[in-house]
Design a protein around this motif. Structure first.
Motif, PDB file in Angstrom:
ATOM      1  N   GLN A   1       1.030  -1.193  -0.127  1.00 29.03           N
ATOM      2  CA  GLN A   1      -0.651  -0.336   0.046  1.00 29.03           C
ATOM      3  C   GLN A   1       0.881   0.839  -0.142  1.00 29.03           C
ATOM      4  N   ALA A   2       1.503   1.006   0.850  1.00 25.19           N
ATOM      5  CA  ALA A   2       3.169   2.456   0.884  1.00 25.19           C
ATOM      6  C   ALA A   2       3.667   3.125  -0.291  1.00 25.19           C
ATOM      7  N   ARG A   3       4.026   1.872  -1.435  1.00 26.42           N
ATOM      8  CA  ARG A   3       4.554   2.042  -2.467  1.00 26.42           C
ATOM      9  C   ARG A   3       3.611   2.743  -3.675  1.00 26.42           C
ATOM     10  N   TRP A   4       2.528   1.950  -3.017  1.00 33.39           N
ATOM     11  CA  TRP A   4       1.469   2.324  -4.283  1.00 33.39           C
ATOM     12  C   TRP A   4       1.011   3.354  -3.930  1.00 33.39           C
ATOM     13  N   MET A   5       0.858   4.271  -2.335  1.00 29.69           N
ATOM     14  CA  MET A   5       0.349   5.663  -2.375  1.00 29.69           C
ATOM     15  C   MET A   5       2.067   6.797  -2.603  1.00 29.69           C
ATOM     16  N   LEU A   6       3.730   6.033  -2.796  1.00 27.91           N
ATOM     17  CA  LEU A   6       3.780   7.279  -3.010  1.00 27.91           C
ATOM     18  C   LEU A   6       3.970   6.981  -4.561  1.00 27.91           C
ATOM     19  N   GLN A   7       4.043   6.435  -5.538  1.00 29.99           N
ATOM     20  CA  GLN A   7       3.686   6.289  -6.658  1.00 29.99           C
ATOM     21  C   GLN A   7       2.371   6.958  -7.253  1.00 29.99           C
ATOM     22  N   ASN A   8       1.162   7.181  -6.245  1.00 29.88           N
ATOM     23  CA  ASN A   8       0.053   8.075  -6.386  1.00 29.88           C
ATOM     24  C   ASN A   8       0.206   9.490  -5.928  1.00 29.88           C
ATOM     25  N   PRO A   9       0.936  10.598  -5.175  1.00 24.35           N
ATOM     26  CA  PRO A   9       0.527  11.307  -4.493  1.00 24.35           C
ATOM     27  C   PRO A   9      -0.415  12.728  -4.183  1.00 24.35           C
ATOM     28  N   GLU A  10      -1.582  12.168  -5.609  1.00 27.60           N
ATOM     29  CA  GLU A  10      -2.619  12.974  -5.127  1.00 27.60           C
ATOM     30  C   GLU A  10      -3.990  11.840  -4.761  1.00 27.60           C
ATOM     31  N   TYR A  11      -3.687  10.555  -4.151  1.00 28.60           N
ATOM     32  CA  TYR A  11      -4.561  10.270  -3.571  1.00 28.60           C
ATOM     33  C   TYR A  11      -4.084  10.424  -2.144  1.00 28.60           C
ATOM     34  N   THR A  12      -5.322  10.274  -1.403  1.00 30.98           N
ATOM     35  CA  THR A  12      -5.451  11.012   0.372  1.00 30.98           C
ATOM     36  C   THR A  12      -6.119   8.922   0.630  1.00 30.98           C
ATOM     37  N   ALA A  13      -5.818   8.661   2.287  1.00 28.63           N
ATOM     38  CA  ALA A  13      -5.907   7.344   2.838  1.00 28.63           C
ATOM     39  C   ALA A  13      -7.266   8.009   4.276  1.00 28.63           C
ATOM     40  N   ILE A  14      -8.264   7.362   4.259  1.00 26.82           N
ATOM     41  CA  ILE A  14      -8.929   6.847   5.351  1.00 26.82           C
ATOM     42  C   ILE A  14      -8.516   5.468   6.060  1.00 26.82           C
ATOM     43  N   ILE A  15      -8.453   5.202   6.936  1.00 31.31           N
ATOM     44  CA  ILE A  15      -7.650   4.573   7.672  1.00 31.31           C
ATOM     45  C   ILE A  15      -9.315   3.938   8.472  1.00 31.31           C
ATOM     46  N   GLU A  16     -10.040   2.747   8.243  1.00 35.20           N
ATOM     47  CA  GLU A  16     -11.424   2.314   8.624  1.00 35.20           C
ATOM     48  C   GLU A  16     -10.446   1.087  10.077  1.00 35.20           C
ATOM     49  N   GLY A  17     -11.031   1.105  11.097  1.00 39.87           N
ATOM     50  CA  GLY A  17     -10.099   0.261  12.005  1.00 39.87           C
ATOM     51  C   GLY A  17     -12.248  -0.568  12.457  1.00 39.87           C
ATOM     52  N   HIS A  18     -11.592  -1.709  12.246  1.00 38.24           N
ATOM     53  CA  HIS A  18     -12.748  -2.873  12.473  1.00 38.24           C
ATOM     54  C   HIS A  18     -12.811  -3.815  13.350  1.00 38.24           C
ATOM     55  N   ALA A  19     -14.155  -4.321  14.558  1.00 37.75           N
ATOM     56  CA  ALA A  19     -13.096  -5.612  15.078  1.00 37.75           C
ATOM     57  C   ALA A  19     -14.693  -6.763  14.907  1.00 37.75           C
TER      58      ALA A  19
END
Length: 164
Positions: free
Chosen positions: A76-94
């Protein structure tokens, strides 16, 4: 009595699914196929979700990243480094076991673990935000370990542009 319980669970599942909005982070990035671009496009959110992998799983009552979770997050980090126009929301679930309050806190810890790892891989903190849903948004509904396992997760949801 069992029949009534199954009906109530089914109604609850429909109610929960009606509350979700799969396009909530679309921000105009959807392609003509309605799937946030084509899976064959390595710069599309659909590629991220289906090829890179948008979720990691956790053990019971844990927020520690497993080796397989770290491997997904590295990708995911590699993809995000190659696509800097995106941000992300990380959802935590249980999973459904435990109190609402406990599971909200556990979901937050899981999302934070994923966020901290992505930051350690070079993703700017201002491109990431976390949210916890605890046990409120299960992907599987049943009282079996196979379902619980799928619900103990952190999901990285992409958005185009800045976070508000």
């Amino acid at each position: 009595m069992k029949h009534r319980l199954k009906i109530m669970l089914l109604v609850a599942a429909f109610g929960i699914s009606a509350c979700t909005n799969p396009g909530r982070f679309d921000n105009g990035t959807a392609g003509a196929d309605g799937l946030n671009g084509a899976v064959s496009d390595p710069a599309s959110p659909a590629y991220f979700q289906q090829v890179v992998g948008d979720r990691i799983l956790f053990l019971v009552n844990q927020s520690t990243l497993s080796d397989s979770a770290r491997a997904v997050l590295v990708t995911q980090a590699r993809w995000m480094l190659q696509n800097p126009e995106y941000t992300a929301i990380i959802e935590g679930h249980a999973d459904e076991r435990g109190t609402r309050e406990y599971n909200l806190a556990l979901g937050a810890r899981r999302a934070n673990s994923a966020q901290e790892f992505l930051i350690s891989q070079g993703i700017s903190a201002n491109r990431l935000r976390t949210v916890t849903f605890g046990k409120e948004r299960p992907v599987e509904i049943c009282s079996a370990e196979s379902c619980y396992n799928q619900n103990r997760r952190a999901v990285t949801v992409l958005a185009a542009g800045g976070l508000s």
